[in-house]
Write an enzyme that holds these catalytic residues in place. Structure first.
Site, mmCIF file in Angstrom:
data_model
loop_
_atom_site.group_PDB
_atom_site.id
_atom_site.type_symbol
_atom_site.label_atom_id
_atom_site.label_comp_id
_atom_site.label_asym_id
_atom_site.label_seq_id
_atom_site.Cartn_x
_atom_site.Cartn_y
_atom_site.Cartn_z
ATOM 1 C CD GLU A 71 12.039 -19.712 45.322
ATOM 2 O OE1 GLU A 71 12.006 -19.208 44.176
ATOM 3 O OE2 GLU A 71 13.057 -20.196 45.817
ATOM 4 C CD GLU A 78 12.875 -14.848 39.317
ATOM 5 O OE1 GLU A 78 11.905 -15.594 39.047
ATOM 6 O OE2 GLU A 78 14.021 -15.273 39.546
#
Length: 126
Positions: A71, A78
């Site tokens: 994660e 991102e």
């Protein structure tokens, strides 16, 4: 202890502080990380309650640790993509989608691990 050893040790400790800052940032700013964090607390409590075996603990801990790590990598990808391009670009979308897909695959694996480990204990209750 010479100066190089002391500097090397301080550099090593500084790298830990950067890692802890990254984890803290992820927990504060990322909704998915908070979800994983609270879910892992529940899973750890359930694991303790059922007194799972050492091998089962290993699978659970690897599932939790892997989920956190993946994660955080997804979030880093991102953010770097957003930093590089503020405009829509198909490669930027693809990079983000691939990273999110990796997290999704691992999340499915973690759920399967949870089912394999906990289902027999739950069935014993009935």
């Amino acid at each position: 202890m010479d100066l190089n050893d002391k500097q090397s040790r301080l550099g090593f400790l500084t790298s830990f502080s950067y890692a802890i800052a990254g984890i803290s940032t992820a927990l504060k700013s990322e909704k998915n990380m908070r979800f994983h964090f609270y879910s892992s607390i529940v899973v750890l409590l359930i694991s303790y309650y059922f007194s799972i075996t050492k091998m089962e603990w290993l699978f659970i801990l690897f599932a939790i640790g892997g989920m956190f790590a993946l994660e955080m990598v997804n979030t880093a990808i991102e953010q770097v993509v957003d930093l590089v391009t503020g405009e829509y670009h198909p490669y930027a979308k693809q990079a983000k989608d691939l990273a999110a897909g990796a997290v999704f695959i691992y999340a499915i694996l973690a759920v399967i691990i949870g089912i394999v480990v906990f289902l027999p204990y739950v069935l014993e209750l009935f």
